[in-house]
Design a protein around this motif. Structure first.
Motif, mmCIF file in Angstrom:
data_model
loop_
_atom_site.group_PDB
_atom_site.id
_atom_site.type_symbol
_atom_site.label_atom_id
_atom_site.label_comp_id
_atom_site.label_asym_id
_atom_site.label_seq_id
_atom_site.Cartn_x
_atom_site.Cartn_y
_atom_site.Cartn_z
ATOM 1 N N PRO A 1 -8.638 -8.621 0.284
ATOM 2 C CA PRO A 1 -9.673 -7.728 0.812
ATOM 3 C C PRO A 1 -9.260 -6.273 0.955
ATOM 4 C CG PRO A 1 -8.675 -8.955 2.607
ATOM 5 C CD PRO A 1 -8.069 -9.489 1.333
ATOM 6 N N GLU A 2 -7.996 -5.943 0.699
ATOM 7 C CA GLU A 2 -7.492 -4.595 0.963
ATOM 8 C C GLU A 2 -7.935 -3.617 -0.125
ATOM 9 O OE1 GLU A 2 -3.260 -2.835 2.713
ATOM 10 O OE2 GLU A 2 -3.310 -4.691 1.562
ATOM 11 N N LEU A 3 -8.336 -2.421 0.297
ATOM 12 C CA LEU A 3 -8.738 -1.363 -0.627
ATOM 13 C C LEU A 3 -8.157 -0.030 -0.183
ATOM 14 C CD1 LEU A 3 -12.549 -2.140 -1.126
ATOM 15 C CD2 LEU A 3 -10.860 -2.093 -2.971
ATOM 16 N N ILE A 4 -7.852 0.822 -1.163
ATOM 17 C CA ILE A 4 -7.505 2.215 -0.895
ATOM 18 C C ILE A 4 -8.414 3.075 -1.764
ATOM 19 C CG2 ILE A 4 -5.787 4.030 -1.290
ATOM 20 C CD1 ILE A 4 -3.643 2.112 -0.368
ATOM 21 N N VAL A 5 -9.044 4.070 -1.144
ATOM 22 C CA VAL A 5 -9.947 4.966 -1.868
ATOM 23 C C VAL A 5 -9.450 6.396 -1.696
ATOM 24 C CG1 VAL A 5 -12.304 5.805 -2.116
ATOM 25 C CG2 VAL A 5 -11.895 3.411 -1.517
ATOM 26 N N PHE A 6 -9.261 7.090 -2.826
ATOM 27 C CA PHE A 6 -8.812 8.482 -2.821
ATOM 28 C C PHE A 6 -9.987 9.372 -3.177
ATOM 29 C CE2 PHE A 6 -7.179 12.096 -5.385
ATOM 30 C CZ PHE A 6 -6.489 12.773 -4.378
ATOM 31 N N ILE B 1 -8.928 13.291 0.886
ATOM 32 C CA ILE B 1 -8.759 12.302 1.948
ATOM 33 C C ILE B 1 -8.567 10.941 1.299
ATOM 34 C CG2 ILE B 1 -11.263 11.943 2.192
ATOM 35 C CD1 ILE B 1 -10.752 11.475 5.208
ATOM 36 N N THR B 2 -7.649 10.158 1.851
ATOM 37 C CA THR B 2 -7.426 8.794 1.390
ATOM 38 C C THR B 2 -7.857 7.843 2.495
ATOM 39 O OG1 THR B 2 -5.565 9.449 -0.007
ATOM 40 C CG2 THR B 2 -5.714 7.129 0.594
ATOM 41 N N LEU B 3 -8.718 6.896 2.166
ATOM 42 C CA LEU B 3 -9.201 5.901 3.122
ATOM 43 C C LEU B 3 -8.590 4.544 2.783
ATOM 44 C CD1 LEU B 3 -13.008 6.845 3.299
ATOM 45 C CD2 LEU B 3 -11.129 7.674 4.737
ATOM 46 N N HIS B 4 -7.925 3.961 3.775
ATOM 47 C CA HIS B 4 -7.311 2.638 3.622
ATOM 48 C C HIS B 4 -8.166 1.634 4.392
ATOM 49 C CE1 HIS B 4 -3.839 -0.246 4.835
ATOM 50 N NE2 HIS B 4 -4.392 -0.652 3.705
ATOM 51 N N PHE B 5 -8.657 0.626 3.678
ATOM 52 C CA PHE B 5 -9.434 -0.449 4.291
ATOM 53 C C PHE B 5 -8.570 -1.709 4.257
ATOM 54 C CE2 PHE B 5 -12.384 2.523 2.303
ATOM 55 C CZ PHE B 5 -13.310 2.765 3.304
ATOM 56 N N PRO B 6 -7.856 -2.024 5.344
ATOM 57 C CA PRO B 6 -6.884 -3.107 5.298
ATOM 58 C C PRO B 6 -7.467 -4.517 5.390
ATOM 59 C CG PRO B 6 -6.852 -2.060 7.445
ATOM 60 C CD PRO B 6 -7.783 -1.251 6.591
ATOM 61 N N ASP B 7 -8.684 -4.639 5.915
ATOM 62 C CA ASP B 7 -9.214 -5.980 6.138
ATOM 63 C C ASP B 7 -10.729 -5.939 6.247
ATOM 64 O OD1 ASP B 7 -9.124 -8.704 6.441
ATOM 65 O OD2 ASP B 7 -7.982 -8.686 8.316
ATOM 66 N N ASN B 8 -11.335 -7.139 6.258
ATOM 67 C CA ASN B 8 -12.785 -7.244 6.413
ATOM 68 C C ASN B 8 -13.110 -8.253 7.509
ATOM 69 O OD1 ASN B 8 -12.420 -9.771 5.226
ATOM 70 N ND2 ASN B 8 -13.132 -9.119 3.212
ATOM 71 N N ALA C 1 -7.312 6.731 7.875
ATOM 72 C CA ALA C 1 -7.513 7.947 7.072
ATOM 73 C C ALA C 1 -6.236 8.782 6.994
ATOM 74 C CB ALA C 1 -8.643 8.785 7.657
ATOM 75 N N PHE C 2 -5.962 9.277 5.789
ATOM 76 C CA PHE C 2 -4.835 10.171 5.526
ATOM 77 C C PHE C 2 -5.384 11.431 4.857
ATOM 78 C CE2 PHE C 2 -3.538 5.776 5.265
ATOM 79 C CZ PHE C 2 -2.415 5.709 6.078
ATOM 80 N N VAL C 3 -4.967 12.583 5.332
ATOM 81 C CA VAL C 3 -5.519 13.855 4.870
ATOM 82 C C VAL C 3 -4.487 14.621 4.041
ATOM 83 C CG1 VAL C 3 -6.329 16.127 5.631
ATOM 84 C CG2 VAL C 3 -7.190 14.061 6.739
ATOM 85 N N ASN C 4 -4.933 15.131 2.895
ATOM 86 C CA ASN C 4 -4.113 15.979 2.020
ATOM 87 C C ASN C 4 -2.795 15.319 1.620
ATOM 88 O OD1 ASN C 4 -6.112 17.959 2.138
ATOM 89 N ND2 ASN C 4 -5.131 19.046 3.836
ATOM 90 N N ARG C 5 -2.893 14.026 1.317
ATOM 91 C CA ARG C 5 -1.739 13.279 0.803
ATOM 92 C C ARG C 5 -2.180 12.556 -0.464
ATOM 93 N NH1 ARG C 5 2.322 12.269 4.661
ATOM 94 N NH2 ARG C 5 3.454 11.427 2.864
ATOM 95 N N ASP D 1 2.812 2.609 1.062
ATOM 96 C CA ASP D 1 2.754 3.853 1.833
ATOM 97 C C ASP D 1 1.773 3.729 2.993
ATOM 98 O OD1 ASP D 1 4.497 5.118 0.023
ATOM 99 O OD2 ASP D 1 2.827 5.739 -1.255
ATOM 100 N N ALA D 2 0.589 3.217 2.688
ATOM 101 C CA ALA D 2 -0.467 3.146 3.696
ATOM 102 C C ALA D 2 -0.069 2.274 4.880
ATOM 103 C CB ALA D 2 -1.749 2.607 3.058
ATOM 104 N N GLN D 3 0.665 1.213 4.595
ATOM 105 C CA GLN D 3 1.074 0.309 5.671
ATOM 106 C C GLN D 3 2.199 0.883 6.517
ATOM 107 O OE1 GLN D 3 1.935 -3.168 3.355
ATOM 108 N NE2 GLN D 3 -0.235 -3.673 3.037
#
Length: 204
Positions: A65-70, A144-151, A98-102, A109-111
């Motif tokens: 279920p994990e997603l990363i959106v840049f 901005i990078t959005l990390h969706f770790p679970d649902n 959320a991660f900004v300007n990376r 990395d996200a974890q």
């Protein structure tokens, strides 16, 4: 924290409030773990079209279920809030980090990295919820990078819409000094030394 709009969207033009859509550099938007390559681009559209997923949705690979959106922007923006419309039957994302300007953030990395902000989500099938940012941390956002770790228990995570509320600012890196080159100077445009008391005459 999620909050409801303080007005009826039928009586108010929300598209002006969610104006950052037109500042997204859609050609450079990308996602990790998307089941269909490039499908992430379909979730960014005008506010009034947020429930129209006819062009497709973003879905993770089955069993993961994990997603990363840049999301890069064409101009620096200030983000006030984020809206996410997810899928039914437990497929909506349960958290955003959320991660900004990376750039180039992967799952490792996200974890391991500390996000600028994270939100616990609720299922928002009708697109009536927005999540407020800590506004001072979301100034001059180039990407901005959005990390969706679970649902909420589904085999996949589905995202139908992502929207940003805020305002765009001038990009300093786009300000270019204008240099005017004088290719064929006109002698009549220039003072000679004889005209200014220097003793030289105009050259014909």
């Amino acid at each position: 924290m999620a909050c409801l709009h303080d007005h009826s969207c039928d009586e108010h033009d929300c598209s002006t409030d969610w104006s950052l859509y037109k500042h997204i550099d859609l050609s450079k938007v990308s996602a990790l773990n998307e089941a269909v390559t490039g499908s992430v681009k379909t979730v960014f559209r005008a506010w009034e079209q947020r429930l129209n997923s006819s062009e497709g949705i973003l879905e993770s690979n089955e069993g993961d279920p994990e997603l990363i959106v840049f999301i890069p922007f064409t101009s620096d923006v200030k983000i006030k809030s984020i809206s996410v419309v997810g899928g039914a039957d437990g497929t909506s994302p349960a958290k955003i980090r959320a991660f900004v300007n990376r750039e180039g953030i992967d799952f490792s990395d996200a974890q391991s990295m500390q996000p600028v902000q994270e939100w616990e989500l609720v299922e928002n099938l009708q697109g009536v919820l927005e999540y407020q940012t800590r506004y001072s941390r979301f100034q001059s956002v180039g990407n901005i990078t959005l990390h969706f770790p679970d649902n909420f228990g589904g085999d996949t995570t589905q995202i139908h819409y992502i929207g940003f509320k805020g305002e765009a600012t001038q990009l300093k890196r786009d300000v270019v000094a204008t240099i005017v080159y004088e290719l064929m100077p006109n002698p009549s445009d220039h003072k000679t030394r004889s005209e200014t008391g220097g003793g030289l005459s105009q050259v014909e």
